[in-house]
Design a protein around this motif. Structure first.
Motif, PDB file in Angstrom:
ATOM      1  N   ARG A   1      10.666 -46.718  72.658  1.00 43.46           N
ATOM      2  CA  ARG A   1      11.958 -46.290  72.110  1.00 43.46           C
ATOM      3  C   ARG A   1      11.937 -44.774  71.956  1.00 43.46           C
ATOM      4  N   TYR A   2      12.839 -44.121  72.642  1.00 40.40           N
ATOM      5  CA  TYR A   2      12.880 -42.665  72.657  1.00 40.40           C
ATOM      6  C   TYR A   2      14.270 -42.182  72.239  1.00 40.40           C
ATOM      7  N   ARG A   3      14.353 -40.927  71.849  1.00 43.13           N
ATOM      8  CA  ARG A   3      15.653 -40.354  71.490  1.00 43.13           C
ATOM      9  C   ARG A   3      16.400 -39.849  72.715  1.00 43.13           C
ATOM     10  N   GLU A   4      15.670 -39.488  73.735  1.00 38.62           N
ATOM     11  CA  GLU A   4      16.273 -39.132  75.023  1.00 38.62           C
ATOM     12  C   GLU A   4      15.655 -40.028  76.072  1.00 38.62           C
ATOM     13  N   PHE A   5      16.482 -40.722  76.807  1.00 37.94           N
ATOM     14  CA  PHE A   5      15.953 -41.610  77.834  1.00 37.94           C
ATOM     15  C   PHE A   5      17.021 -41.841  78.905  1.00 37.94           C
ATOM     16  N   TYR A   6      16.556 -42.281  80.052  1.00 40.22           N
ATOM     17  CA  TYR A   6      17.458 -42.505  81.180  1.00 40.22           C
ATOM     18  C   TYR A   6      17.929 -43.950  81.210  1.00 40.22           C
ATOM     19  N   GLN A   7      19.193 -44.123  81.569  1.00 39.76           N
ATOM     20  CA  GLN A   7      19.728 -45.439  81.874  1.00 39.76           C
ATOM     21  C   GLN A   7      20.175 -45.467  83.329  1.00 39.76           C
ATOM     22  N   CYS A   8      20.052 -46.617  83.925  1.00 37.35           N
ATOM     23  CA  CYS A   8      20.497 -46.827  85.297  1.00 37.35           C
ATOM     24  C   CYS A   8      21.537 -47.942  85.241  1.00 37.35           C
ATOM     25  N   ASP A   9      22.805 -47.557  85.191  1.00 40.12           N
ATOM     26  CA  ASP A   9      23.899 -48.500  84.962  1.00 40.12           C
ATOM     27  C   ASP A   9      24.574 -48.896  86.266  1.00 40.12           C
ATOM     28  N   VAL A  10      24.982 -50.151  86.322  1.00 40.92           N
ATOM     29  CA  VAL A  10      25.776 -50.640  87.438  1.00 40.92           C
ATOM     30  C   VAL A  10      26.889 -51.502  86.848  1.00 40.92           C
ATOM     31  N   ASP A  11      28.143 -51.209  87.221  1.00 39.49           N
ATOM     32  CA  ASP A  11      29.309 -51.905  86.678  1.00 39.49           C
ATOM     33  C   ASP A  11      30.323 -52.170  87.772  1.00 39.49           C
ATOM     34  N   VAL A  12      31.054 -53.270  87.613  1.00 39.67           N
ATOM     35  CA  VAL A  12      32.248 -53.513  88.408  1.00 39.67           C
ATOM     36  C   VAL A  12      33.383 -53.741  87.418  1.00 39.67           C
ATOM     37  N   ILE A  13      34.484 -53.005  87.581  1.00 38.44           N
ATOM     38  CA  ILE A  13      35.596 -53.086  86.654  1.00 38.44           C
ATOM     39  C   ILE A  13      36.880 -53.305  87.442  1.00 38.44           C
ATOM     40  N   GLY A  14      37.778 -54.104  86.845  1.00 39.61           N
ATOM     41  CA  GLY A  14      39.024 -54.422  87.520  1.00 39.61           C
ATOM     42  C   GLY A  14      39.047 -55.816  88.095  1.00 39.61           C
ATOM     43  N   SER A  15      38.128 -56.668  87.664  1.00 42.07           N
ATOM     44  CA  SER A  15      38.091 -58.065  88.090  1.00 42.07           C
ATOM     45  C   SER A  15      37.457 -58.896  86.985  1.00 42.07           C
ATOM     46  N   ASP A  16      38.025 -60.078  86.724  1.00 47.32           N
ATOM     47  CA  ASP A  16      37.426 -60.972  85.723  1.00 47.32           C
ATOM     48  C   ASP A  16      36.662 -62.111  86.386  1.00 47.32           C
ATOM     49  N   SER A  17      36.429 -61.998  87.709  1.00 47.40           N
ATOM     50  CA  SER A  17      35.682 -63.027  88.433  1.00 47.40           C
ATOM     51  C   SER A  17      34.236 -63.071  87.974  1.00 47.40           C
TER      52      SER A  17
ATOM     53  N   ILE B   1      25.500 -53.821  83.735  1.00 49.22           N
ATOM     54  CA  ILE B   1      24.145 -53.978  83.201  1.00 49.22           C
ATOM     55  C   ILE B   1      23.416 -52.652  83.343  1.00 49.22           C
ATOM     56  N   SER B   2      22.489 -52.402  82.437  1.00 53.23           N
ATOM     57  CA  SER B   2      21.787 -51.123  82.396  1.00 53.23           C
ATOM     58  C   SER B   2      20.278 -51.350  82.437  1.00 53.23           C
ATOM     59  N   PHE B   3      19.618 -50.663  83.363  1.00 51.24           N
ATOM     60  CA  PHE B   3      18.162 -50.709  83.474  1.00 51.24           C
ATOM     61  C   PHE B   3      17.573 -49.540  82.688  1.00 51.24           C
ATOM     62  N   GLY B   4      16.683 -49.827  81.773  1.00 52.33           N
ATOM     63  CA  GLY B   4      16.040 -48.780  80.976  1.00 52.33           C
ATOM     64  C   GLY B   4      14.861 -48.196  81.730  1.00 52.33           C
ATOM     65  N   ALA B   5      15.084 -47.073  82.408  1.00 52.66           N
ATOM     66  CA  ALA B   5      14.062 -46.515  83.295  1.00 52.66           C
ATOM     67  C   ALA B   5      12.780 -46.154  82.552  1.00 52.66           C
ATOM     68  N   ASP B   6      12.910 -45.663  81.318  1.00 48.40           N
ATOM     69  CA  ASP B   6      11.718 -45.239  80.579  1.00 48.40           C
ATOM     70  C   ASP B   6      10.857 -46.427  80.178  1.00 48.40           C
ATOM     71  N   ARG B   7      11.506 -47.514  79.779  1.00 44.38           N
ATOM     72  CA  ARG B   7      10.733 -48.711  79.443  1.00 44.38           C
ATOM     73  C   ARG B   7      10.127 -49.341  80.697  1.00 44.38           C
ATOM     74  N   ILE B   8      10.864 -49.319  81.790  1.00 41.13           N
ATOM     75  CA  ILE B   8      10.316 -49.817  83.045  1.00 41.13           C
ATOM     76  C   ILE B   8       9.094 -48.997  83.439  1.00 41.13           C
ATOM     77  N   TYR B   9       9.182 -47.682  83.249  1.00 48.98           N
ATOM     78  CA  TYR B   9       8.043 -46.793  83.530  1.00 48.98           C
ATOM     79  C   TYR B   9       6.831 -47.218  82.712  1.00 48.98           C
ATOM     80  N   ASP B  10       7.047 -47.483  81.428  1.00 53.71           N
ATOM     81  CA  ASP B  10       5.926 -47.856  80.562  1.00 53.71           C
ATOM     82  C   ASP B  10       5.320 -49.195  80.979  1.00 53.71           C
ATOM     83  N   VAL B  11       6.162 -50.131  81.413  1.00 56.10           N
ATOM     84  CA  VAL B  11       5.660 -51.430  81.872  1.00 56.10           C
ATOM     85  C   VAL B  11       4.837 -51.260  83.141  1.00 56.10           C
ATOM     86  N   LEU B  12       5.351 -50.498  84.113  1.00 60.14           N
ATOM     87  CA  LEU B  12       4.621 -50.274  85.359  1.00 60.14           C
ATOM     88  C   LEU B  12       3.293 -49.562  85.105  1.00 60.14           C
ATOM     89  N   THR B  13       3.280 -48.645  84.131  1.00 58.82           N
ATOM     90  CA  THR B  13       2.039 -47.944  83.789  1.00 58.82           C
ATOM     91  C   THR B  13       1.039 -48.897  83.149  1.00 58.82           C
TER      92      THR B  13
END
Length: 447
Positions: free
Chosen positions: A122-138, A328-340
């Motif tokens: 848990r950090y105060r500055e961290f990267y998110q990798c977000d992917v969204d689709v908006i304009g459809s309720d499918s 959905i958002s991928f927490g790059a910093d936590r992923i980094y820690d897991v890979l390490t």
């Protein structure tokens, strides 16, 4: 003299760390692109009115406010660093609605800031990798996000479980236990179940104003078990009097049916990926209205490494109502820690330089510069040691940077228009011309 330092909850990233972070970003970008998502960026700061009230009471407390923006205080709206990428994305959609086509599929990889207490993962500055689709309720949107999660973690080699719930189910639960006005209090409390346990959650619910009867009525739901079909079947009975709750159950049934119908045997089973209906998953962000997701690594204790959900009217607060989206958002910093922690980073990330030229004198140095230019033109990453230092120093430099080849240039090599090429792994040396050097390095790189 003041000792240099950085703020708590932030980090410097050296060359190796950046190579590893770019590996994560490139992997995620590659999967996003497969599904037709395209990249945008938004400013680091937003007007505070854009951010406030979107993350719940606890989230608002974690906003970093900018005290001095260089403008006259009476004229400038207060600003804050972005807390996530979803709210700025909603603002972007409304502001640029005449320029985009719906459904709008975007991804965004940028840092966010939260005034949280720093701790592992848990950090105060961290990267998110977000992917969204908006304009459809499918619900195809939910399916694609699940598939993206599976593919990203398959490529990264991380075993994960995707936890899924639906905020409509949680709203229905609030209704049937007689506390529909306490939906926010209920979700904030039960979202902590894994961290603080049932008794602490129950105490917090009572502190938030739920009656003992409501808390007792909630217990069978907190302890619901069985297969996904069994859980959904039980929920149909429990939520029979709640229209919104039953709608949430129906959405979950369709999502699981879509996942099941698109399973393929062609994917290699290199990593474990599972989906679990988790009725205690709440995600304490106020804007979620449908499916909600969290992903946890199975082999590392670090909490959620990916999260997101469906939001039906996030753009409404900016003047564009009734536009549904899911992201959905991928927490790059936590992923980094897991890979390490699991030692899963590819070893070749240790170095980007393929060849180092080591020379004995100024004439040899100038000779090496010409060769280096030729090799770079062929796509080979080359360094030339900037001065004809002792050979031991130049070799130590190659070792420290894990450069696989050293091209040694002395008077004899220059006379033959060649270099002595040393393989730093095997120690083998061979006199080669430019063409052979080029081919040897390219061939070894492909291997």
């Amino acid at each position: 003299m003041t000792k240099p330092s950085i703020p708590k909850g932030t980090r410097d990233f050296g060359q190796l760390e950046m190579a590893r972070r770019n590996y994560i970003f490139d992997t995620i970008k590659g999967v996003f692109s497969l599904y037709g998502f395209q990249q945008i960026e938004t400013p680091a700061m937003e007007n505070i009115g854009t951010l406030m009230g979107k993350y719940g009471e606890e989230g608002d407390k974690l906003l970093f406010r900018i005290q001095n923006s260089g403008e006259k205080a009476s004229l400038a709206p207060e600003k804050g660093l972005r807390y996530d990428l979803t709210v700025p994305f909603a603002r972007y959609v409304v502001q640029h609605r005449e320029e985009i086509s719906f459904p709008f599929k975007r991804f965004q990889i940028q840092p966010v800031w939260r005034a949280d207490r720093p701790q592992k993962g848990r950090y105060r500055e961290f990267y998110q990798c977000d992917v969204d689709v908006i304009g459809s309720d499918s619900l195809i949107g939910e399916l694609e996000l699940i598939q993206i999660v599976e593919e990203v973690y398959r490529r990264l080699g991380i075993n994960v479980c995707l936890h899924i719930n639906n905020r409509k189910i949680l709203a229905g639960i609030a209704e049937v236990i007689g506390a529909p006005d306490k939906i926010v209090d209920i979700t904030v409390a039960i979202d902590k179940l894994d961290k603080i346990g049932v008794e602490a959650v129950n105490n917090e619910l009572r502190e938030r104003g739920l009656s003992n009867e409501a808390v007792e009525a909630l217990q069978p739901i907190l302890h619901l078990s069985g297969t996904t079909a069994e859980k959904l079947g039980s929920l149909k009975s429990i939520l029979a009097s709640s229209e919104i709750g039953l709608k949430g159950v129906a959405e979950m049934e369709e999502v699981f049916a879509l996942v099941e119908s698109t399973k393929t045997a062609s994917l290699k089973e290199e990593c474990h990926f599972s989906i679990e209906l988790d009725l205690c998953l709440a995600r304490g962000l106020n804007y979620y209205t449908g499916a909600i997701f969290e992903v946890k690594a199975l082999d590392a204790q670090i909490g959620s490494i990916t999260g997101g959900g469906r939001y039906d009217n996030l753009t409404g607060i900016f003047g564009l109502p009734n536009v549904s989206g899911v992201g959905i958002s991928f927490g790059a910093d936590r992923i980094y820690d897991v890979l390490t922690e699991l030692d899963l980073f590819p070893k070749e990330l240790q170095s980007t330089t393929q060849v180092l030229f080591a020379t004995f004198g100024q004439d040899e140095l100038r000779y090496a510069l010409g060769w280096a230019k030729e090799l770079r033109a062929n796509g080979i990453a080359v360094e030339v040691f900037p001065e004809p230092a002792k050979m031991k120093k130049q070799m130590s430099y190659a070792d420290a940077k894990q450069i696989p080849w050293v091209a040694i240039v002395g008077g004899d090599e220059m006379a033959q228009n060649k270099v002595m090429l040393k393989n730093m792994t095997s120690g083998e040396q061979q006199l080669v011309d430019l063409e052979n050097l080029n081919n040897r390095v390219l061939f070894e790189s492909r291997d």
